[in-house]
Design a protein around this motif. Structure first.
Motif, short mmCIF file in Angstrom:
data_model
loop_
_atom_site.label_atom_id
_atom_site.label_comp_id
_atom_site.label_asym_id
_atom_site.label_seq_id
_atom_site.Cartn_x
_atom_site.Cartn_y
_atom_site.Cartn_z
N LEU A 12 0.82 -1.21 0.00
CA LEU A 12 0.00 0.00 0.00
C LEU A 12 0.86 1.26 0.00
CD1 LEU A 12 -2.96 0.79 -0.03
CD2 LEU A 12 -2.92 0.86 2.46
N CYS A 13 1.95 1.26 0.73
CA CYS A 13 2.82 2.44 0.79
C CYS A 13 3.46 2.71 -0.57
CB CYS A 13 3.88 2.25 1.86
SG CYS A 13 4.90 0.78 1.65
N ALA A 14 3.90 1.64 -1.27
CA ALA A 14 4.53 1.82 -2.57
C ALA A 14 3.51 2.31 -3.61
CB ALA A 14 5.17 0.51 -3.03
N ARG A 15 2.28 1.84 -3.53
CA ARG A 15 1.27 2.26 -4.51
C ARG A 15 0.83 3.70 -4.28
NH1 ARG A 15 -1.05 -3.00 -3.55
NH2 ARG A 15 -2.63 -2.02 -2.23
N GLU A 16 0.79 4.15 -3.02
CA GLU A 16 0.32 5.49 -2.73
C GLU A 16 1.42 6.54 -2.80
OE1 GLU A 16 -2.78 6.37 -2.34
OE2 GLU A 16 -3.53 4.31 -2.49
N CYS A 17 2.66 6.14 -2.91
CA CYS A 17 3.76 7.11 -2.94
C CYS A 17 3.69 7.95 -4.22
CB CYS A 17 5.10 6.37 -2.87
SG CYS A 17 6.53 7.48 -2.97
N PRO A 18 3.62 9.27 -4.11
CA PRO A 18 3.53 10.11 -5.32
C PRO A 18 4.79 10.05 -6.17
CG PRO A 18 2.87 11.34 -3.35
CD PRO A 18 3.53 10.08 -2.89
N ASP A 19 5.94 9.80 -5.56
CA ASP A 19 7.20 9.80 -6.28
C ASP A 19 7.66 8.41 -6.71
OD1 ASP A 19 7.39 12.53 -6.02
OD2 ASP A 19 8.46 12.41 -4.13
N TRP A 20 6.94 7.36 -6.27
CA TRP A 20 7.34 5.99 -6.58
C TRP A 20 8.79 5.73 -6.17
CZ3 TRP A 20 4.04 2.29 -8.67
CH2 TRP A 20 2.79 2.76 -9.07
N CYS A 21 9.11 6.12 -4.94
CA CYS A 21 10.49 5.98 -4.47
C CYS A 21 10.65 4.82 -3.49
CB CYS A 21 10.97 7.28 -3.83
SG CYS A 21 10.05 7.76 -2.35
N ILE A 22 9.60 4.01 -3.32
CA ILE A 22 9.66 2.87 -2.41
C ILE A 22 9.72 1.59 -3.24
CG2 ILE A 22 8.49 1.63 -0.56
CD1 ILE A 22 7.20 4.22 0.29
N TYR A 23 10.72 0.74 -2.96
CA TYR A 23 10.92 -0.50 -3.71
C TYR A 23 10.77 -1.67 -2.74
CZ TYR A 23 13.21 3.12 -6.47
OH TYR A 23 13.50 4.29 -7.14
N ILE A 24 9.83 -2.57 -3.07
CA ILE A 24 9.54 -3.71 -2.21
C ILE A 24 9.58 -4.98 -3.04
CG2 ILE A 24 7.84 -4.78 -0.67
CD1 ILE A 24 6.74 -2.03 -0.07
N ASP A 25 10.29 -5.98 -2.53
CA ASP A 25 10.33 -7.32 -3.14
C ASP A 25 9.96 -8.33 -2.06
OD1 ASP A 25 11.13 -6.35 -5.61
OD2 ASP A 25 13.26 -6.49 -5.09
N SER A 26 9.27 -9.39 -2.48
CA SER A 26 8.85 -10.41 -1.52
C SER A 26 8.64 -11.73 -2.25
CB SER A 26 7.54 -10.00 -0.81
OG SER A 26 6.48 -9.93 -1.75
N HIS A 27 8.44 -12.77 -1.47
CA HIS A 27 8.10 -14.08 -2.01
C HIS A 27 7.10 -14.74 -1.07
CE1 HIS A 27 11.18 -15.24 0.94
NE2 HIS A 27 10.57 -16.42 0.97
N LYS A 28 6.43 -15.76 -1.57
CA LYS A 28 5.42 -16.46 -0.79
C LYS A 28 5.99 -17.75 -0.21
CE LYS A 28 1.22 -14.75 -3.04
NZ LYS A 28 0.69 -14.15 -1.79
N GLU A 29 5.57 -18.03 1.02
CA GLU A 29 5.94 -19.27 1.70
C GLU A 29 4.67 -19.98 2.16
OE1 GLU A 29 8.61 -18.68 4.90
OE2 GLU A 29 10.36 -18.33 3.61
N THR A 30 4.72 -21.31 2.14
CA THR A 30 3.58 -22.10 2.57
C THR A 30 3.71 -22.41 4.05
OG1 THR A 30 3.36 -23.09 0.38
CG2 THR A 30 2.29 -24.23 2.21
N VAL A 31 2.67 -22.11 4.78
CA VAL A 31 2.63 -22.35 6.23
C VAL A 31 1.87 -23.65 6.47
CG1 VAL A 31 1.95 -21.47 8.47
CG2 VAL A 31 2.69 -19.89 6.68
N PRO A 32 2.46 -24.64 7.14
CA PRO A 32 1.74 -25.90 7.39
C PRO A 32 0.48 -25.66 8.21
CG PRO A 32 4.06 -26.07 7.99
CD PRO A 32 3.81 -24.65 7.68
N ALA A 33 -0.43 -26.62 8.12
CA ALA A 33 -1.69 -26.52 8.87
C ALA A 33 -1.41 -26.59 10.36
CB ALA A 33 -2.63 -27.65 8.45
N ALA A 34 -2.14 -25.79 11.11
CA ALA A 34 -1.94 -25.75 12.57
C ALA A 34 -2.44 -27.02 13.24
CB ALA A 34 -2.64 -24.53 13.16
N VAL A 35 -3.47 -27.65 12.68
CA VAL A 35 -4.02 -28.88 13.22
C VAL A 35 -4.06 -29.93 12.13
CG1 VAL A 35 -5.39 -27.69 14.96
CG2 VAL A 35 -6.38 -28.11 12.72
N GLU A 36 -4.12 -31.17 12.55
CA GLU A 36 -4.15 -32.26 11.58
C GLU A 36 -5.46 -32.20 10.78
OE1 GLU A 36 -3.74 -37.16 11.48
OE2 GLU A 36 -3.70 -36.04 13.38
N GLY A 37 -5.31 -32.31 9.48
CA GLY A 37 -6.47 -32.22 8.61
C GLY A 37 -6.82 -30.81 8.21
N GLY A 38 -6.09 -29.81 8.72
CA GLY A 38 -6.36 -28.42 8.37
C GLY A 38 -5.80 -28.06 7.01
#
Length: 236
Positions: free
Chosen positions: A55-81
């Motif tokens: 949200l901060c990078a999209r709302e920045c008027p100067d586009w001076c914020i650079y963000i990189d990320s990746h997705k990780e899978t979180v195991p189920a908290a309970v069995e069968g979840g």
């Protein structure tokens, strides 16, 4: 009606008053300036609160914020979840050669991950080095002043109330578990004591029976017993 030349006279009066004052030179950098506590010096990053919502990078008027990320899978908290995925921050950088210090990124951040710091000594000899990465932004986070105290008449923030309620609930559950464990231990000690008392009473009764048996007279006639030794009323 304005008098002709009154504006010029006012300007000259200001000049004369200034000329009579002693000149004071700020001895920077030997003497640091006294800045207001909420000065807009630089932006600090509290990385733990960042959810990579962009949200901060999209709302920045100067586009001076650079963000990189990746997705990780979180195991189920309970069995069968169901497994879930979450964003992991890889890069968060701000180009301060483009930033105009409007503060929009700080205002729109829904998770309080960006803060104003009064730190201002981050000049560089190369403009390309004014792009500071998340490690530097995190170091600036520790120079952010504490927020002002709330109005005594203001209501408690919902986040604080929810955290206190959860803490009280956990403390009550722990106290109940401790009391239950103490009662169970006391009951076990009482049962052992009752069993011991019953065993002692049984042993005492057995000892008493043996003592009575030893002290009772022998009614069976011996081999040398004569007719006179027959019980009274009996026949010889």
């Amino acid at each position: 009606m304005a008098v002709p030349g009154s504006g010029l006279a006012k300007g000259l009066a200001v000049t004369l008053r200034t000329m009579t004052k002693k000149t004071v030179t700020a001895q920077y950098p030997d003497v640091q300036p006294e800045l207001p506590p909420r000065s807009r010096g630089v932006i600090g990053l509290f990385e733990e609160n960042c959810t990579v919502c962009m949200l901060c990078a999209r709302e920045c008027p100067d586009w001076c914020i650079y963000i990189d990320s990746h997705k990780e899978t979180v195991p189920a908290a309970v069995e069968g979840g169901r497994e879930r995925s979450r964003n992991v921050l890889d890069r968060f950088a701000i180009d301060f050669s483009l930033c105009m210090y409007c503060g929009i990124c700080i205002e729109v951040c829904p998770f309080d991950a960006l803060f104003w710091s009064p730190e201002f000594e981050y000049a560089e000899t190369d403009i390309h080095e004014l792009t500071h990465e998340r490690d530097k932004l995190r170091d600036w986070m520790w120079t952010v002043p504490a927020p002002p105290a709330l109005d005594p008449g203001a209501e408690e923030p919902k986040e604080v109330a929810a955290a206190r309620k959860a803490a009280d609930k956990l403390a009550a559950a722990q106290a109940a578990d401790a009391a239950q464990a103490a009662d169970a231990a006391h009951g076990a000690d009482g049962a052992h004591g009752a069993d011991g008392a019953q065993a002692a009473d049984a042993a005492q009764a057995a000892d008493g029976a043996q003592a009575e048996t030893r002290s009772a007279p022998d009614a069976t006639p011996g081999p040398d017993a004569g007719p006179d030794s027959a019980p009274e009323g009996g026949q010889a």
